[in-house]
Design an enzyme around this catalytic site. Structure first.
Site, short mmCIF file in Angstrom:
data_model
loop_
_atom_site.label_atom_id
_atom_site.label_comp_id
_atom_site.label_asym_id
_atom_site.label_seq_id
_atom_site.Cartn_x
_atom_site.Cartn_y
_atom_site.Cartn_z
N ASP A 248 37.60 11.67 15.05
CA ASP A 248 36.92 10.50 14.50
C ASP A 248 36.43 9.54 15.57
OD1 ASP A 248 37.51 11.57 12.04
OD2 ASP A 248 39.29 10.31 11.72
N HIS B 200 9.46 50.24 57.74
CA HIS B 200 10.08 51.48 57.25
C HIS B 200 11.27 51.89 58.14
CE1 HIS B 200 6.55 52.17 54.61
NE2 HIS B 200 5.88 51.66 55.63
N ASN C 7 33.46 43.09 64.30
CA ASN C 7 32.52 43.41 63.23
C ASN C 7 31.69 42.19 62.80
OD1 ASN C 7 33.55 46.05 63.13
ND2 ASN C 7 35.18 45.42 61.73
N SER D 61 30.93 29.10 21.31
CA SER D 61 30.36 27.75 21.32
C SER D 61 31.15 26.80 22.21
CB SER D 61 30.36 27.18 19.89
OG SER D 61 31.69 27.09 19.40
N SER E 259 39.27 45.75 63.76
CA SER E 259 39.86 47.02 63.35
C SER E 259 41.36 47.03 63.62
CB SER E 259 39.19 48.18 64.10
OG SER E 259 39.85 49.42 63.82
N SER E 260 42.09 47.68 62.72
CA SER E 260 43.53 47.84 62.90
C SER E 260 43.86 49.07 63.72
CB SER E 260 44.22 47.93 61.53
OG SER E 260 43.74 49.06 60.82
#
Length: 507
Positions: free
Chosen positions: A176, A232, A370, A142, A362-363
């Site tokens: 309160d 497709h 990329n 809750s 890339s390493s």
């Protein structure tokens, strides 16, 4: 946007998440049960002593929270600081508690106390007291502990403003006064809806709109670039690159439409339902007045929920919003995948799009770049889909008069909204606006496609057209050469009937 929304945005930029150890300043220790009238300040180890109905607890002297918050940190050591209740929920609570104090003052709450509560609640809404909310999502379903965390922080901050002693609960009591006319069962779902609405308007919709506009600009830019279509994943008939991008534009447009369509139920607030939806211990008109105050503070069209029993026991509105975001994630997954596949290469892929080069890819492979923004977007989409599963499970588990998956549900809804909004901006700025059409490659692939033969259907029939395509593919010849060789038409007829620019729509 309106005042509270500006403050919420500013506070997020300034947010600092302290370590788990700093949150509670060490292990809380349970002391012998007693209920002193005032808190006893501990001189050693910078603790003060506060109490709840289970007894006394040590509370760090530099924190505004109290005994119930400390007890929750003892009972729910799950996940650490990264699993804390989202700050947008805490700030939404600040808005709600301020609104409730205003209305309670109208109904007779001491103006001095109400004013102090409102000032302290404003600080919560503005993010100034974020370090005082250490509780994790994984608590009571809750959200009672978080509601009490908020009540304690506002109470102690208000006491401090009035020159009182922290932890004394005088002159401002957390239950309160701060929680007057409220229950965790109606305040937490109210805060959930406020937080979700603010996040949608501040982050999600602006991000999607930015992406929509960028894709629309690209659709217009590429309006004259004719390319081969694919169904497709195989060659199909031509279309323009602009037409292809127009599909993406419409997807994002519909994503925003769906999200906006879910918002009217998010704008309905549970406040005033108290424990089970009956409104016990509230005054007539309290719910309506609180909703109006929240609307004024946020600039969003919040109203009181027409049925508080539904608002406490079910969270279908959040499931609906999450579903709209899930659909948006499906759209963005498709768009990002299309763009990265169309940009595959640079020499051995489709290569129809040239994507911005943002960082080394890339390493080990020198010069490799990329489609990182596409990859980030697809990961975000996957996460949002997973979040929706969790929200769906949570929404389906409202038992009798109360759903007790509230913290988990709002955590995931807010996570999805933030991720989608941020990812849309990142994808737009670092990918979409810089996309270029590789027209040389596009023309080469289109002219080599066998599916241009479809234009011959009305002239020589489907069977002969299929024969041309299959023979050309088998022999490695062109459609034109094969059609003439088979004797189905002349060179002049082929040139007249097979025109990609005439294959882009109905005639």
């Amino acid at each position: 946007m309106y005042r509270a929304l500006r403050l919420l945005a500013r506070s997020r930029r300034l947010l600092r998440v302290p370590s788990a150890g700093a949150a509670v300043s060490g292990e809380a220790t349970t002391l012998p049960r007693c209920a002193p009238n005032v808190a006893r300040m501990a001189s050693q180890n910078s603790f003060r002593v506060e109490f709840d109905t289970f007894g006394e607890l040590k509370v760090p002297t530099d924190k505004y929270y109290g005994a119930q918050t400390v007890r929750s940190t003892m009972n729910f050591k799950i996940g650490g600081a990264t699993e804390r209740m989202p700050i947008p929920v805490i700030q939404a609570f600040g808005i709600l508690k301020r609104a409730a104090a205003e209305v309670n003052q109208e109904y007779g709450l001491d103006p001095k106390i109400a004013s102090a509560i409102m000032k302290a609640a404003d600080e919560v809404a503005e993010g100034k007291l974020n370090d005082h909310f250490p509780l994790v999502v994984w608590q009571t379903g809750s959200g009672t502990q978080t509601n009490m965390n908020v009540n304690e922080v506002i109470s102690n901050r208000a006491i401090e403003m009035l020159g009182g002693e922290l932890g004394s609960k005088k002159p401002v009591h957390p239950n309160d006064h701060v929680n007057k006319s409220q229950s965790s069962n109606d305040t937490f779902p109210t805060a959930m809806h406020i937080a979700a609405a603010v996040e949608v308007h501040k982050v999600l919709l602006p991000g999607l709109q930015k992406l929509h506009d960028a894709l629309s600009a690209k659709s217009k830019e590429f309006a004259q670039v004719i390319k081969i279509g694919r169904t497709h994943t195989q060659d199909a008939v031509p279309l323009t690159l602009g037409q292809e991008f127009s599909g993406y534009v419409q997807q994002v447009q519909y994503a925003m439409v769906r999200i906006k369509a879910a918002m009217p139920r998010i704008y309905e607030l549970a406040a005033g339902g108290t424990a089970v939806g009956t409104g016990l211990n509230t005054r007539i008109g309290f719910a309506e007045k609180v909703a109006a105050k929240v609307a004024a503070l946020t600039g969003l069209p919040f109203v009181t929920a027409p049925n508080k029993f539904e608002a406490l026991a079910a969270h279908d509105a959040l499931v609906e919003l999450s579903g709209a975001m899930n659909t948006a994630a499906c759209s963005l997954m498709k768009i990002a995948n299309d763009i990265r596949f169309l940009g595959s290469g640079p020499r051995s892929g489709l290569g129809e799009l040239i994507l911005p080069e943002n960082e080394p890819g890339s390493s080990i492979m020198p010069g490799k770049v990329n489609p990182t923004q596409c990859e980030a977007m697809t990961m975000v989409a996957a996460q949002v889909m997973g979040n929706h599963v969790a929200v769906t499970v949570g929404g389906s588990n409202g038992h009798f008069e109360l759903n007790v998956f509230k913290p988990m549900m709002i955590k995931n809804v807010l996570h999805s909204a933030r991720l989608l909004g941020d990812a849309s901006v990142s994808f737009t700025d670092n990918c979409v606006v810089g996309i270029q059409a590789n027209t040389e490659r596009i023309n080469k692939l289109m002219n080599e496609s066998l599916m241009l033969v479809t234009a011959l259907n009305p002239h020589i029939g489907y069977d002969k057209a299929a024969k041309i395509a299959k023979t050309a593919h088998k022999n490695g010849s062109t459609l034109k050469e094969t059609a003439i060789e088979l004797g189905y038409l002349t060179a002049e007829q082929f040139d007249e009937w097979v025109k990609p620019k005439d294959m882009l729509g109905p005639k």
